[in-house]
Scaffold this motif. Sequence first.
Motif, mmCIF file in Angstrom:
data_model
loop_
_atom_site.group_PDB
_atom_site.id
_atom_site.type_symbol
_atom_site.label_atom_id
_atom_site.label_comp_id
_atom_site.label_asym_id
_atom_site.label_seq_id
_atom_site.Cartn_x
_atom_site.Cartn_y
_atom_site.Cartn_z
ATOM 1 N N LYS A 1 0.797 -1.224 0.000
ATOM 2 C CA LYS A 1 0.000 0.000 0.000
ATOM 3 C C LYS A 1 0.833 1.280 0.000
ATOM 4 O O LYS A 1 0.281 2.366 0.061
ATOM 5 N N TYR B 1 1.375 6.669 0.651
ATOM 6 C CA TYR B 1 0.380 5.676 0.267
ATOM 7 C C TYR B 1 0.132 5.725 -1.232
ATOM 8 O O TYR B 1 0.124 6.798 -1.838
ATOM 9 N N TYR C 1 -4.256 2.073 -1.968
ATOM 10 C CA TYR C 1 -4.612 2.442 -0.606
ATOM 11 C C TYR C 1 -5.543 3.654 -0.609
ATOM 12 O O TYR C 1 -6.504 3.712 0.157
ATOM 13 N N LYS D 1 -9.141 3.663 1.170
ATOM 14 C CA LYS D 1 -9.400 4.600 2.266
ATOM 15 C C LYS D 1 -10.523 5.569 1.910
ATOM 16 O O LYS D 1 -11.365 5.897 2.752
#
Length: 92
Positions: free
Chosen positions: A25, A33, A37, A41
């Motif tokens: 990630k 990131y 990722y 998220k």
Amino acid sequence: GGWMLNYGNVSDLVHTADELAELAKTDGLTGAYNRRYFFAKLEEEWSGYQRYGRPLSVLIVDLDKFKSVNDVFGHEAGDHVIKTLLNLIIII
């Protein structure tokens, strides 16, 4: 038919799995990131926004014509620019 039991210390295996999950990630150069990722998220935060009505902000930064930095000054300089930019951005 029979039973076979195998006991062992799995802490190294768990540690390695955690490291691999972190590598999957994050970007190797910057440690930031990556897109995978980001989207995971974002989906998580969007669900929270829809469920609880909490505030949500997204900041996306694009470096236009960044290839010219690498072409003119070299990849090492380009890497330095990217790392410096990431240090200026606070990601919460």
